[in-house]
Design a protein around this motif. Structure first.
Motif, short mmCIF file in Angstrom:
data_model
loop_
_atom_site.label_atom_id
_atom_site.label_comp_id
_atom_site.label_asym_id
_atom_site.label_seq_id
_atom_site.Cartn_x
_atom_site.Cartn_y
_atom_site.Cartn_z
N GLU A 354 0.80 -0.84 -0.20
CA GLU A 354 -0.09 -0.38 0.00
C GLU A 354 0.11 1.48 -0.27
OE1 GLU A 354 -4.16 -0.26 1.42
OE2 GLU A 354 -3.11 2.19 2.68
N ILE A 358 0.43 3.96 -2.81
CA ILE A 358 0.43 5.88 -2.44
C ILE A 358 1.68 6.68 -3.02
CG2 ILE A 358 0.82 7.31 -0.59
CD1 ILE A 358 -0.81 5.11 0.80
N MET A 362 1.26 9.31 -5.59
CA MET A 362 0.97 10.93 -5.39
C MET A 362 2.49 11.18 -6.25
SD MET A 362 -0.97 11.73 -2.88
CE MET A 362 -0.32 13.27 -2.44
N MET A 366 1.07 14.67 -8.60
CA MET A 366 2.59 16.29 -8.75
C MET A 366 2.73 15.93 -10.08
SD MET A 366 6.05 15.91 -6.67
CE MET A 366 7.22 14.74 -7.77
N GLN A 372 -6.34 13.42 -6.47
CA GLN A 372 -6.80 12.72 -5.05
C GLN A 372 -8.20 13.37 -4.94
OE1 GLN A 372 -4.01 13.31 -2.12
NE2 GLN A 372 -5.20 11.64 -0.48
N SER B 211 -4.94 1.50 5.08
CA SER B 211 -4.62 3.12 4.95
C SER B 211 -5.12 3.71 6.84
CB SER B 211 -5.52 4.11 4.62
OG SER B 211 -6.01 3.27 3.72
N ARG B 214 -2.63 2.34 9.38
CA ARG B 214 -1.81 3.63 9.42
C ARG B 214 -1.45 4.83 9.34
NH1 ARG B 214 4.18 3.32 8.33
NH2 ARG B 214 4.95 4.79 6.88
N CYS B 464 10.73 17.89 -4.87
CA CYS B 464 9.71 16.71 -4.60
C CYS B 464 9.12 17.82 -4.21
CB CYS B 464 10.06 16.17 -4.25
SG CYS B 464 8.50 14.89 -3.40
N ARG B 467 7.69 20.78 -6.10
CA ARG B 467 6.41 20.35 -7.12
C ARG B 467 5.07 19.88 -6.48
NH1 ARG B 467 8.04 16.41 -11.74
NH2 ARG B 467 6.25 17.48 -12.30
N LEU B 468 4.81 19.45 -5.56
CA LEU B 468 4.27 19.23 -4.56
C LEU B 468 3.32 20.16 -4.21
CD1 LEU B 468 4.99 16.21 -2.05
CD2 LEU B 468 3.32 16.14 -4.08
N ASP B 493 10.41 4.86 10.73
CA ASP B 493 11.26 3.87 9.00
C ASP B 493 12.73 3.79 9.83
OD1 ASP B 493 9.45 3.25 7.83
OD2 ASP B 493 10.22 4.93 5.62
N GLU B 501 9.46 9.84 -0.51
CA GLU B 501 8.26 8.29 -0.41
C GLU B 501 7.34 8.88 1.11
OE1 GLU B 501 11.66 7.60 -0.53
OE2 GLU B 501 12.32 5.87 1.58
N MET B 504 5.50 11.78 -0.67
CA MET B 504 4.45 11.18 -0.69
C MET B 504 3.34 10.60 -0.17
SD MET B 504 4.95 12.21 -4.11
CE MET B 504 6.00 12.61 -4.51
N GLU B 505 3.52 9.87 0.63
CA GLU B 505 2.75 9.63 1.99
C GLU B 505 2.33 10.61 3.04
OE1 GLU B 505 3.74 6.03 4.34
OE2 GLU B 505 2.06 5.38 5.24
N ALA B 507 1.53 13.46 2.00
CA ALA B 507 0.64 14.03 0.87
C ALA B 507 -0.57 13.87 1.74
CB ALA B 507 1.44 15.42 0.30
N CYS B 508 -0.40 13.03 0.49
CA CYS B 508 -1.43 11.48 0.64
C CYS B 508 -2.77 11.74 1.83
CB CYS B 508 -0.93 10.07 0.18
SG CYS B 508 -3.02 8.93 -0.34
N TYR B 509 -1.55 11.68 3.15
CA TYR B 509 -3.18 12.16 4.39
C TYR B 509 -3.44 13.65 5.04
CZ TYR B 509 -1.78 7.10 5.65
OH TYR B 509 -1.16 5.44 4.75
N ARG B 510 -2.17 14.46 3.73
CA ARG B 510 -3.24 15.77 4.07
C ARG B 510 -4.47 16.44 4.38
NH1 ARG B 510 -3.31 15.65 -0.65
NH2 ARG B 510 -4.40 17.36 -2.25
#
Lengths: 382, 521
Positions: A354, A358, A362, A366, A372, B211, B214, B464, B467-468, B493, B501, B504-505, B507-510
């Protein structure tokens, strides 16, 4: 004052009277010999067409109306009035049953020679609808066709915005007075239409948007176009009213097919079953419309080197170039219906964790390829 | 004759010593009480008189004056009954002078002379210990709570008569009159540790929802506030209930803080010594502002203080009253809440992790257009009920999917809470080392001004993030949130630097209101 101008002044008075139907307007004008005749006629003459109550109200209304002031007020706001009897009256509208006696116009009406296509559909559209409406609007704009629509949220507004942005021409038909922007979110589009396109309404300025104004408005949308394209519609949808009107008026109806599992395409798919034309891409639609109006064809400035991009082609082309193999795979899995991370993972055959998925989606977000749409749903960017 | 006995009163979650002064003099028979007393303290007069009479100790028909000093601080509660009674007995000459010296008295009296539960025993006994008092007499139900305080000899009493006999006895014989209570806090924590595996709900019971699991882990590791969005029945509350279980166990210090709040609120169980489990508070959405934040005429701790050091779970977030939610802003920022009322100004701790849950739209199925028929306006209105400033204080947002039958049946069991907790503890240790000597404790605490310092990005990550920033149209606030969460993910980690990475993760949870306003895009 010029004769024509005088006539318009009276027309402005007559057309701003809210309490009268289009058919009665036609007859009243006929009986009295034009708007000025109506103004000068006595009550008995009015009664030939109007009911007692209507005549009473018309009298009261006339008493409060100041001819010149109101007329110049309207002109100052950049609103023009075209009556049925005039030369500038849209030819297409003249042909429809129950043609309006007059239309209020802000901006300038497009040349009658240009083919006109009405793009209509759901207000709450999906990302698929958003994509198709945008592509269609832009393509029509580039090809030189007029995009006619109702300036509503969703499909209407998206196609019109796209057409204007592509340098094309668009016509917005309103269910309120042309001086009122409804819905308010489309302010930008409204301003652009007033400047570069045209806003049309059968309602006098100042009329607020009321629910019962919209079905008659839809009649004008299809009436102003040669063909109607339905992008997305549920089974019970106001869009289908417009389709009925279009058929009554003898307009071609094209439908964007959708998946049978999408409720937002149910109305479209049913229309196809009933025999509506299937929309494949803007170019073929454009050709067909041109063939329909054979006589108009010669006047069209032929656009050579038209970009032939159907949605499918575009998608296939965009994938590989700069994306890594994994990203291309993920991109291939996505489409315009929102997918969850789980679904994307399953579509990829469970190869990735997963966390990795993600990261992939993402990255696509970008690159502005994906979107999203909610915290856990992704789809292609329309 | 004049006498003085020690007791204590509450001020917020701390306490101060009160000396109960009693004087019995000649004059018209009367019972006067002074010293900024609340209603229930004044009523103590009747309880004490009747209780003494019913155990056979009639008050003399003389002028009795009671003063609670310091007289300028407002006093509340019924725990003054016992010290007043003891003071009267001493003034009456029933017990020898000085017999009650060095002893703290707390407890409410029943009309039959029985001793009843008191509120806020732990903080008062702590204050007494700090003030050099070595012994206390408290009602039996509160004895274990008081015994937690080191260096305090705690006597549990059931009746005013027992106390009279105790005070009459020689110091050497006292032990036979009342039993002394002691508590081994170490053993208490050990037992809590054992129980945790069995009693608490475990993450292993949650199938799927990767998700959300996590996100809960990240939130727990970095002390971030979490928002869960999902259709009804997706398991939002189920996950929320399991979050305290993946937080590290309470330390003794934390436990004392939590116990103080619970004790001040009068919610300690009978015979309970310490709260050893992380609080989980889940108020109903009709809760008033005062009940959530704390308040009422006489300030009491609200839900946010009861959730101190634990989890405050707000289910159906948009249904909460707007003023109640807005009032959360300051406590979330300051980690404590200041309440000013006629009854005084108090500060309660409110260092909690906020976990919220909501449906994505009024019907609950957005963005599934096949099922959701809510219009933009409806969704906008629904979202509008959640104030932006609250969303601004939430770092993580995760969406839950409705669980399919197949995955319910065949779903492999998820990781257990204990496994997740190990990783969380590891990540917290890293943070502890990083923030040594600063006022921050967790990544979730890092302020915008310090982000640059703690969430440093290397060149590739910097690019990165840029750009995000443009492609996701982030705000400065959202940018900071992503960095904070990315730092926590990197800590999980055990990575020294934040990697792409992680970004990215994060940002996905924002969390973002933009999801719900896409129609206007």
């Amino acid at each position: 004052m010029e004769n024509k101008e005088r006539e318009k002044m009276y027309a402005c008075w007559l057309c701003s009277f809210p309490d009268i139907g289009s058919r009665q307007l036609h007859r009243l004008s006929e009986v009295c010999g034009g708007p000025e005749g109506v103004y000068l006629a006595d009550r008995k003459k009015w009664r030939e067409v109007l009911s007692e109550a209507q005549a009473e109200r018309l009298k009261e209304y006339t008493g409060k109306w100041s001819l010149e002031e109101k007329y110049y007020e309207m002109l100052e706001e950049g609103i023009a009035l075209v009556t049925f009897g005039e030369e500038g009256y849209p030819k297409r509208l003249r042909d429809i049953p129950d043609a309006p006696y007059c239309v209020f116009v802000r901006g300038r009406l497009p040349s009658e020679e240009l083919p006109a296509v009405a793009v209509i559909g759901a207000r709450e559209c999906s990302e698929y609808g958003r994509y198709v409406a945008g592509e269609l609007g832009a393509a029509l704009g580039k090809l030189g066709a007029v995009v006619v629509s109702g300036m509503a949220k969703g499909i209407d507004g998206i196609s019109q915005t796209a057409a204007l942005e592509a340098g094309g021409f668009s016509l917005g038909v309103l269910g309120s007075g042309v001086d009122i922007c409804y819905p308010a979110q489309n302010r930008r589009l409204y301003d652009q239409l007033a400047e570069k396109g045209a806003l049309v309404s059968t309602y006098p300025s100042g009329t607020p948007a009321r629910p019962h104004n919209f079905p008659p408005r839809n009649r004008i949308v299809s009436g102003m176009a040669d063909a109607v394209v339905v992008v997305e519609a549920r089974i019970k949808s106001g869009t289908l009213i417009t389709v009925d009107m279009a058929l009554e008026q003898g307009r071609e109806v094209y439908v964007v097919p959708g998946r049978v599992t999408d409720r937002l395409s149910d109305g479209c798919n049913r229309l196809i079953r009933q025999g509506a034309g299937v929309f494949l891409n803007p170019e073929s639609l454009f050709e067909e419309i041109l063939q329909m109006g054979e006589n108009k064809k010669k006047n069209i400035i032929k656009h050579k080197n038209v970009h032939k991009t159907s949605p499918e082609q575009k998608k296939e082309k965009a994938v590989p170039e700069h994306l890594s193999e994994e990203l291309a795979q993920v991109y291939g899995v996505l489409d315009f219906s929102p997918k969850t991370l789980d679904e994307i993972g399953q579509a990829l055959g469970g190869r990735y964790k997963e966390k990795q998925i993600i990261s992939f989606v993402m990255q696509l977000c970008m690159e502005e390829l994906a979107l999203q749409i909610s915290p856990g749903h992704f789809c292609l960017r329309g | 004759m004049y006498s003085t006995v020690f007791s204590g009163a509450l001020q917020g979650v701390s306490a101060y010593l009160v000396s109960v002064e009693v004087d019995i003099a000649n004059g018209l028979p009367a019972f006067l009480m002074v010293g900024s007393l609340g209603m229930e303290v004044k009523e103590s007069r009747e309880r004490v008189t009747v209780a003494l009479k019913n155990v056979g100790l009639n008050m003399p028909p003389r002028r009795v004056t009671v003063n609670l000093s310091p007289a300028d601080r407002r006093k509340e509660g019924t725990a003054f009954d016992l010290p007043i009674a003891v003071g009267i007995l001493e003034s009456m000459g029933m017990i020898p002078r000085g017999a009650a010296d060095g002893i703290l008295f707390l407890g409410e009296l029943g009309l039959n002379g029985e001793l009843k539960k008191a509120r806020g025993v732990l903080p008062i006994v702590q204050a007494a210990a700090a003030g050099g008092i070595g012994q206390c007499i408290v009602p039996g139900v509160n004895a274990r709570e008081a015994a937690v305080v080191p260096g305090m000899r705690v006597w549990e009493a059931g009746n005013i008569l027992d106390i009279l006999h105790f005070l009459l006895a020689d110091p050497g014989e006292r032990e036979s009159m009342l039993s002394s209570v002691s508590v081994d806090t170490g053993a208490l924590f050990m037992r809590a540790g054992d129980r945790e595996n069995g009693g608490r709900p475990d993450f292993g019971e949650v199938t799927g929802q990767e998700s959300a699991r996590r996100a809960a882990e990240i939130a727990a590791a970095g002390f971030h506030n979490l928002l869960m969005v999902g259709p009804p029945g997706a398991g939002k509350s189920m996950i929320a209930k399991r979050i305290p279980g993946i937080l590290p166990p309470l330390t003794l210090e934390e436990s004392l803080e939590v116990t103080s709040v619970v004790s001040v609120a009068g919610l300690m169980g009978e015979g309970e010594a310490l709260v050893t489990e992380r609080p989980f508070r889940s108020p109903h959405h009709t809760i008033s502002q005062a009940a959530l934040i704390g308040g009422s005429i006489v300030p009491r701790p609200g839900m946010i203080s009861l959730a101190h050091r634990g989890v405050l779970f707000l289910d159906e977030l948009p249904e909460f009253q707007r003023i109640a939610l807005d009032a959360l802003r300051q406590p979330l920022e300051d980690r404590s809440v200041h309440i000013s009322r006629v009854g005084g100004n108090v500060t309660y701790p409110s260092d909690f992790m906020l976990v919220c849950a909501m449906n994505p739209c009024p019907c609950g199925f957005y963005p599934d257009k096949n099922r959701c028929r809510c219009s933009r306006t409806q969704i906008g209105k629904y979202m509008g009920k959640v104030s932006g400033p609250i969303l601004d204080r939430i770092d993580l947002c995760v969406e839950l999917q409705s669980v399919e039958y197949a995955s319910l049946r065949n779903g492999t069991k998820g990781e257990s809470s204990a496994d997740i907790r190990r990783r969380v503890e590891q990540a917290r240790q890293i943070q502890k080392d990083r923030f040594q000597g600063t006022r921050y404790r967790f990544n979730g605490d890092i302020e915008a001004s310090a982000i640059e310092c703690y969430c440093m990005l290397r060149e590739a990550e910097q690019r990165c993030m840029e750009r995000l920033y443009t492609s996701l149209q982030l705000s400065a606030r959202a940018y900071h949130r992503i960095l904070r969460v990315a730092r926590t993910i990197a800590d999980l980690d055990e990575a020294e630097y934040i990697g792409t990475e992680h970004l990215m993760e994060a940002a996905c949870y924002r969390p973002s209101l933009e999801y719900w306003s896409q129609g206007e895009r």
